[in-house]
Structure formats: C-alpha cells, structure tokens
Design a protein around this motif. Structure first.
Motif, PDB file in Angstrom:
ATOM      1  N   VAL A   1       0.842  -1.200   0.000  1.00  6.65           N
ATOM      2  CA  VAL A   1       0.000   0.000   0.000  1.00  6.65           C
ATOM      3  C   VAL A   1       0.877   1.250   0.000  1.00  6.65           C
ATOM      4  O   VAL A   1       1.745   1.407   0.876  1.00  6.65           O
ATOM      5  CB  VAL A   1      -0.935   0.004   1.227  1.00  6.65           C
ATOM      6  N   LEU A   2       0.649   2.067  -1.019  1.00  5.18           N
ATOM      7  CA  LEU A   2       1.377   3.329  -1.115  1.00  5.18           C
ATOM      8  C   LEU A   2       0.629   4.385  -0.317  1.00  5.18           C
ATOM      9  O   LEU A   2      -0.516   4.726  -0.640  1.00  5.18           O
ATOM     10  CB  LEU A   2       1.485   3.734  -2.588  1.00  5.18           C
ATOM     11  N   LEU A   3       1.260   4.853   0.772  1.00  8.54           N
ATOM     12  CA  LEU A   3       0.595   5.840   1.625  1.00  8.54           C
ATOM     13  C   LEU A   3       0.677   7.227   0.992  1.00  8.54           C
ATOM     14  O   LEU A   3       1.473   7.453   0.054  1.00  8.54           O
ATOM     15  CB  LEU A   3       1.252   5.856   3.006  1.00  8.54           C
ATOM     16  N   SER A   4      -0.086   8.121   1.539  1.00  5.18           N
ATOM     17  CA  SER A   4      -0.093   9.479   0.981  1.00  5.18           C
ATOM     18  C   SER A   4       1.268  10.160   1.154  1.00  5.18           C
ATOM     19  O   SER A   4       1.589  11.108   0.440  1.00  5.18           O
ATOM     20  CB  SER A   4      -1.183  10.304   1.665  1.00  5.18           C
ATOM     21  N   THR A   5       2.097   9.664   2.075  1.00  7.87           N
ATOM     22  CA  THR A   5       3.421  10.267   2.292  1.00  7.87           C
ATOM     23  C   THR A   5       4.450   9.751   1.289  1.00  7.87           C
ATOM     24  O   THR A   5       5.601  10.185   1.289  1.00  7.87           O
ATOM     25  CB  THR A   5       3.930   9.912   3.699  1.00  7.87           C
ATOM     26  N   GLY A   6       4.071   8.800   0.469  1.00 11.38           N
ATOM     27  CA  GLY A   6       5.014   8.235  -0.503  1.00 11.38           C
ATOM     28  C   GLY A   6       5.673   6.963   0.000  1.00 11.38           C
ATOM     29  O   GLY A   6       6.379   6.270  -0.754  1.00 11.38           O
ATOM     30  N   GLN A   7       5.464   6.597   1.258  1.00 13.55           N
ATOM     31  CA  GLN A   7       6.050   5.375   1.800  1.00 13.55           C
ATOM     32  C   GLN A   7       5.137   4.186   1.492  1.00 13.55           C
ATOM     33  O   GLN A   7       3.908   4.322   1.472  1.00 13.55           O
ATOM     34  CB  GLN A   7       6.226   5.509   3.317  1.00 13.55           C
ATOM     35  N   THR A   8       5.760   3.039   1.234  1.00 16.27           N
ATOM     36  CA  THR A   8       4.966   1.844   0.969  1.00 16.27           C
ATOM     37  C   THR A   8       4.989   0.955   2.209  1.00 16.27           C
ATOM     38  O   THR A   8       6.057   0.706   2.782  1.00 16.27           O
ATOM     39  CB  THR A   8       5.523   1.067  -0.240  1.00 16.27           C
ATOM     40  N   VAL A   9       3.817   0.499   2.627  1.00 19.27           N
ATOM     41  CA  VAL A   9       3.742  -0.453   3.736  1.00 19.27           C
ATOM     42  C   VAL A   9       3.073  -1.723   3.238  1.00 19.27           C
ATOM     43  O   VAL A   9       2.419  -1.733   2.190  1.00 19.27           O
ATOM     44  CB  VAL A   9       2.959   0.120   4.944  1.00 19.27           C
ATOM     45  N   LEU A  10       3.276  -2.796   4.002  1.00 21.25           N
ATOM     46  CA  LEU A  10       2.750  -4.096   3.604  1.00 21.25           C
ATOM     47  C   LEU A  10       1.682  -4.518   4.599  1.00 21.25           C
ATOM     48  O   LEU A  10       1.904  -4.461   5.819  1.00 21.25           O
ATOM     49  CB  LEU A  10       3.906  -5.107   3.597  1.00 21.25           C
ATOM     50  N   ALA A  11       0.544  -4.901   4.076  1.00 25.88           N
ATOM     51  CA  ALA A  11      -0.545  -5.361   4.942  1.00 25.88           C
ATOM     52  C   ALA A  11      -0.956  -6.767   4.540  1.00 25.88           C
ATOM     53  O   ALA A  11      -0.803  -7.158   3.376  1.00 25.88           O
ATOM     54  CB  ALA A  11      -1.730  -4.413   4.812  1.00 25.88           C
ATOM     55  N   GLN A  12      -1.416  -7.501   5.521  1.00 25.29           N
ATOM     56  CA  GLN A  12      -1.831  -8.876   5.252  1.00 25.29           C
ATOM     57  C   GLN A  12      -3.346  -8.959   5.383  1.00 25.29           C
ATOM     58  O   GLN A  12      -3.924  -8.394   6.312  1.00 25.29           O
ATOM     59  CB  GLN A  12      -1.153  -9.795   6.264  1.00 25.29           C
ATOM     60  N   ALA A  13      -3.959  -9.687   4.448  1.00 27.58           N
ATOM     61  CA  ALA A  13      -5.413  -9.826   4.489  1.00 27.58           C
ATOM     62  C   ALA A  13      -5.776 -11.273   4.182  1.00 27.58           C
ATOM     63  O   ALA A  13      -4.949 -12.016   3.643  1.00 27.58           O
ATOM     64  CB  ALA A  13      -6.041  -8.889   3.463  1.00 27.58           C
ATOM     65  N   PRO A  14      -6.970 -11.715   4.516  1.00 27.25           N
ATOM     66  CA  PRO A  14      -7.381 -13.085   4.170  1.00 27.25           C
ATOM     67  C   PRO A  14      -7.358 -13.283   2.659  1.00 27.25           C
ATOM     68  O   PRO A  14      -7.493 -12.315   1.903  1.00 27.25           O
ATOM     69  CB  PRO A  14      -8.813 -13.179   4.706  1.00 27.25           C
ATOM     70  N   GLY A  15      -7.228 -14.531   2.231  1.00 28.34           N
ATOM     71  CA  GLY A  15      -7.099 -14.843   0.799  1.00 28.34           C
ATOM     72  C   GLY A  15      -8.284 -14.378  -0.016  1.00 28.34           C
ATOM     73  O   GLY A  15      -8.157 -14.116  -1.217  1.00 28.34           O
ATOM     74  N   ASN A  16      -9.465 -14.274   0.610  1.00 33.29           N
ATOM     75  CA  ASN A  16     -10.647 -13.877  -0.159  1.00 33.29           C
ATOM     76  C   ASN A  16     -10.882 -12.364  -0.129  1.00 33.29           C
ATOM     77  O   ASN A  16     -11.941 -11.892  -0.547  1.00 33.29           O
ATOM     78  CB  ASN A  16     -11.887 -14.614   0.357  1.00 33.29           C
TER      79      ASN A  16
END
Lengths: 297, 358
Positions: free
Chosen positions: B310-325
């Motif tokens: 996920v590219l945040l509004s500050t320009g930094q990219t973070v990683l998030a985990q979500a269920p497969g569906n």
C-alpha cells in the motif's frame, strides 16, 4: 494462420533442416580429412621406425616406403644380444630406476603438495615461492653442483643419484600440479574428517589421496616417461655398462669407429617405447576413473 | 546431553575482528538456532564451537570442560555441513562407519550403530551406494546419519538444508525436528532462513555483524524484539517501520499520517520508530487507533492470504496482510487501521521502548 501458410512454413522448415544437415556433414568430412592428414604426419616417424626395425640394413635409408620388402625379424633377436651385455639387463635396470622414481615422485610430491595446499606452517608463502622458482632453473645449471655433491657422497656409479632425489619432492612441476588439484577438493571434506577423528596424515591418506587419482596418475605417467627415456642423468652418473639403462644402451648401437647397426637399433628402440605405451594405457584409465569419482556434488 | 557456554568469545582474521565478544549459554538438550544475515559470523561461531576455527580470545566450554585447546575430534560432537561433505569415494555404509573406525570401536558395535542410524533415517537400501548415486535429500540423510552414529553429546548443523529444493526442505525440517525430539541431544543449528529458525528452535540467537542482538524463544523474538534489527529481521514478510515524533502531549505524530496515542506505560520524547507487523495493519478496518489512507500498488496472492503493498499518501509503501478472499485489486483506494497495542516502539538509537512496570 491458414492451412496454406502452415504448409508453406513447414516446407521451409524442412528445407532448412536438410540444408543444415548437409552443411554439418560437409564440415564433419573436412574436419576428419584434416585430422587424419595431421595424425599421419605426426605418426609417420614412429611408423618409419617400426618399418625400419623390420627392414634389412641396406633398405633403411634407401627406401622411404613404410612397408618393408622383406621382414627382417632377425633384427630383434640380434639387437637384444648385439651388445656385450644383454638387453634383458638394460630393461631390468631401466625398470628398477623408473619404478622407484615414479613411486618416489608420486609419494613425495603429493606430500609436499598436501602441505602447501592444506596445512598451515610458518614461511609457507616463501617456501612456495622458492619451490616455484626451481621450475625456472634449467636442469643443466644444477647438473655440475649436483654431480659434485653426489661424488662427495660416493653415489656416482650407483643408481642413488637417479632415485633418491625423487623421494625428496624435488620436482616442482608435479608438486604444483597436485597443489592445483588438491585445492579443488572441498575443504569441508577435510573438516568432516577432522571431526571424524583423522590426523592430517590420515586425511591425506584416507580422503585426499583416493580423490586425487587423476593428478597422481598424471604425475605417474609423466614421471614414468621422463625417467624411462632420460639419457643425460644415466650418462653422467653411470659408468659401468652393466648398470646402463635402455637409452644409454641404444646409444651404443651408433658408433663413430665402426659401422652402426641401425636395424637392430630401431628394433630395440621400438621395444623401448612399448613400456611407455603400456604404462600410459593402464594409467590413463585411472585418470578417467578418478575424474568420474571426484564428482562431488 | 550437554550445555555449551561461550564466554567473551572473539575472532579476528589478520587483526580484523569478525566476532566481538559473545556471551551465550546453550542449555543442555536445547535446540538453539543461530540466525542472522550473510556475513554476520554465525558459521564462524559454529566452527569455533566445532574446533575447526581457532578462538582469538575468550573461552568455549562444552559441559564443564573448556575446549579451546581440544581438537575437533576430542570435543565429542558431530557436525552436518551445508554441502554434506560426504566422502565421494566411500559407500554410504563406509561414510557412516568411517568416524567410528577411527575411534577404534569394535566391528559389531560399528555395524549395530550403522544399522540403527540407517533404520532411523530410512536409508537402509542406500548403504552400498556411492554419494554420487544419491539425490540431494538422500545425501542429506546420510550426512545426518554420519552425525548420529557417533552418538555425540552435541550436534552442530551448518545450514544443512540450504542446498535442497523448497519441498524437500520442508520435509527435512520436519524430520530434523522429530529427530531432535527422539534423541533429545543438544543441537546448535545455523541458518539464514528464519522460517527454519522459527519452526525448529527452542531458542534463537540473532547475530548481526559479529554481535549477539538477542537470544530468546521464537515467540519472544517475534513479539518482543529487543531492537530494530531483530524487529526487521525476524518475521516474514518484514515488519513495517514508520518514523514518528513524540511531542509534549505524549502522542506520537506520524508526519502526514496523523497522531497516535502511545500504549499505556510508555513515556518518551523526540524521534522514535514505530513498528507494525503486516497482520496488524487491517485493510478497511475502522476500529483502529490510527487509520492510514493509501492506494494498493501491488497484490501478492498466496491462496490462504494476500499481501497488499500500500502506497501511503506520504510516498512510503507499507505491507498489509489480508485473508485470501479479500477483494482488493491494484490501484484500489484503501484504509489501513492499526491499534496502538499492536505496535512496537524503538527509540532514536533503535532500542525497544518497554512499558514501565506497574
């Protein structure tokens, strides 16, 4: 793609394959012709010697053809007994000197190579550099000092000057050859052996040496050839004809005072190279087996 | 079973230090994993314990015996190497028996031990083969067999699974774990693969540039990393790190992202680093203490779960985990929610900020 286009492409591919095959055949044929001619040029002197060993004396230099008009098998019998001492003695002498030299060279040079390749000792780099420097010194430079040394030791007129230095890792070429080979063997094998309770000697004996058969066989083959056909060493150190090796004995067929016996000489020359060929054939198998065995991963 | 104690252990090559005084106690019967990035000194440390590498300074004790001056074979240990290091000219049987022969053990005992090891590792039908006739997994089993026939008091493993393919690695990992449960012998295992470390270890020692960063159980290391290095090294995918500044009101300001109340018990001022694991960034969540708006820049679908870059509004990219569906696609706008209880805080020096004890 339509059927017509497919058919056209297929025909083109078939044409291309035929053309490629024809080109490959032509290239192969040319390559073989070239190699056969080169091989014949290289092997001609040997064939000529073989042919001359079976020719009568008057045909040897008069007729350059390789097929003798008459086969003089007598040359072999005459050659064997032509000199005051039988060739049985000369072959035995050569065998003793050569076998001991090969054993000495392979053992001592592999010890030295193992030390350089695997062990840590003070001044290792300097000793290695000194050892490599000896590769650049021509044999003739050290001949006289060596002769004087062996004379002082009372070894002249014995086989000791020809054999003992071989047991002292004196041949830098073989040492270097084996160092290069040993360095290819993974150090983890040594380390596994150390954990398995091996001393440095046991690591050499049980692990490194069996895995280094190609290097050992190469050293043995070269050592055999160079010692068997060595002329200068025996000429300098051996004075009694009973102690002569085969190359010295062959030289005695050519005399400045009397008529030379070329037929018997060539016959004995042919016999003299048989052990080299035999040795090469036997040990060449070891090289191949050794290479197959050291496929570590 | 035996304990291993490292006391101020140092190693230098030509005056250049690579291990900077390590103190570590490996308990009897423990499966300790030394983990760290390439060149951190973990293999060197293992080789020093094995006796394959000289110790520049400090002492290593196996049990109550200082072993600094003992050769590798006198330390009563076995080692499994990364490249297996099987003797290529010997059959599997001879490979297994070689070390026992050097101990001048009686032949019937050697045969008994070889047969037992072959049975445990299911390599009975391979005993007469040469190593070149074995697959990678079979070679690895033989290498382990060579280690267990000696019935040593300590096992050392130097990245033993790194030459295997992914499937075989998982299988061998399970087998090694069950071997440990069966034998109960102290084991020290070096790896750079944190999955191996997390799944097999009773405790993990994290090394970085020749220094010990943290020793603890996999749970401790994952949930309470002592510093930024451990926090970012342990865990796959990596922990997200965000810069923040704590003001006089005790709240952390994440530039351009908002304010976050620090968990109770943490009092600090100035620049801090805020760490949050991907599973704690909840896509589309609304019950967080802070919400981070952004845009999905990449979706990695793994079946049971999905990783969203996920590219945040500050320009930094973070990683998030979500269920497969989870229904996210590239370029979808997204909001990530995080709770202050899930975050890890590190001061300007990179050390963990702990909650004050009540």
């Amino acid at each position: 793609m339509t059927d017509a286009t497919l058919s056209n492409t297929s025909a083109l591919a078939s044409q291309y394959r035929t053309l490629k095959l024809r080109r490959a055949r032509r290239a192969g044929l040319l390559k073989h012709i070239f190699l056969i001619i080169t091989s014949l040029i290289m092997i001609y002197p040997l064939l000529w010697m073989l042919s001359s060993s079976l020719k009568p004396e008057n045909q040897i230099f008069g007729d350059l053809s390789l097929w003798p008009a008459t086969f003089e098998w007598e040359n072999y019998w005459q050659g064997w007994n032509a000199l005051p001492v039988s060739f049985t003695t000369f072959f035995w002498n050569s065998t003793v000197v050569t076998v001991l030299s090969v054993i000495g060279n392979v053992i001592s040079c592999s010890f030295a190579a193992y030390a350089f390749a695997r062990l840590e000792f003070s001044g290792k780099t300097i000793w290695f550099a000194l050892m490599m420097m000896t590769l650049m010194i021509p044999y003739h430079v050290v001949l006289i000092p060596q002769y004087l040394l062996f004379l002082q030791l009372g070894w002249v007129d014995t086989y000791l000057p020809l054999i003992v230095p071989r047991f002292l890792a004196g041949d830098a070429f073989f040492i270097f050859l084996m160092i290069q080979f040993f360095r290819q063997l993974p150090r983890e094998l040594d380390e596994a052996a150390m954990i398995d309770g091996c001393s440095p000697f046991k690591i050499y004996w049980a692990i490194i040496m069996p895995l280094s058969l190609p290097a050992m066989a190469t050293a043995a083959i070269f050592s055999f050839i160079w010692t068997w056909e060595d002329f200068l060493g025996p000429l300098v150190y051996l004075n009694d004809m009973k102690d002569y090796t085969v190359p010295l004995a062959l030289r005695m067929f050519v005399s400045q005072d009397s008529v030379s016996q070329y037929g018997p000489m060539f016959a004995m020359s042919i016999l003299s190279i048989l052990p080299i060929i035999l040795f090469f054939v036997v040990f060449q198998r070891l090289i191949i087996r050794g290479i197959a065995m050291s496929g570590l991963k | 079973m035996v304990s291993v104690t490292l006391n101020e252990v140092r190693k230098a090559y030509a005056g250049h230090p690579v291990i900077h005084g390590i103190d570590l106690e490996i308990r009897s019967g423990e499966f300790l994993v030394l983990v760290g990035p390439s060149g951190c000194g973990k293999s060197t440390l293992l080789r020093m314990i094995a006796g394959l590498e000289e110790i520049t300074d400090g002492t290593i004790a196996i049990g109550d015996r200082i072993v600094n001056d003992l050769s590798a074979s006198q330390r009563n240990l076995s080692m499994v190497f990364q490249s297996y290091a099987l003797y290529p000219h010997m059959s599997v049987r001879k490979n297994l028996a070689f070390g026992l022969g050097n101990l001048r053990m009686a032949r019937p005992e050697i045969e008994r031990r070889v047969a037992e090891a072959a049975r445990i590792l299911q390599i009975e039908e391979l005993l007469e083969r040469k190593p070149r006739q074995l697959s990678g997994g079979q070679k690895q089993r033989v290498a382990i067999g060579r280690a267990i026939v000696r019935e040593p008091q300590l096992f050392l493993f130097d990245e033993p699974l790194s030459n295997l393919d992914a499937e075989l690695r998982v299988q061998m990992r399970v087998e090694l774990a069950s071997l440990y449960n069966r034998l109960g012998t102290t084991m020290i295992y070096v790896t750079h693969d944190q999955t191996e470390a997390m799944t097999m270890a009773t405790r993990i020692a994290v090394l970085n540039k020749g220094r010990l960063e943290q020793v603890g159980t996999p749970f401790e290391l994952y949930n309470h990393p002592r510093n930024l290095f451990v926090a970012s090294f342990i865990g796959s995918p990596k922990m997200n790190l965000l810069q923040a500044e704590v003001g006089a009101d005790g709240r952390a300001e994440l530039a351009g992202l908002g304010h976050l109340t620090l968990p109770a018990g943490i009092t600090t001022r100035g620049k801090i680093t805020l760490g949050v694991r991907p599973e704690h960034l909840v896509p589309g969540g609304s019950d967080g203490d802070l919400e981070l708006p952004g845009k999905v820049s990449l979706v990695e679908y793994l079946g049971s779960e999905v990783f969203l870059y996920v590219l945040l509004s500050t320009g930094q990219t973070v990683l998030a985990q979500a269920p497969g569906n989870a229904p996210f696609r590239k370029d979808d706008p997204i909001t990530l929610a995080l709770r202050s209880d899930d975050i890890h805080l590190f001061d300007a020096a990179g050390l963990r900020l702990e909650r004050a004890q009540a």
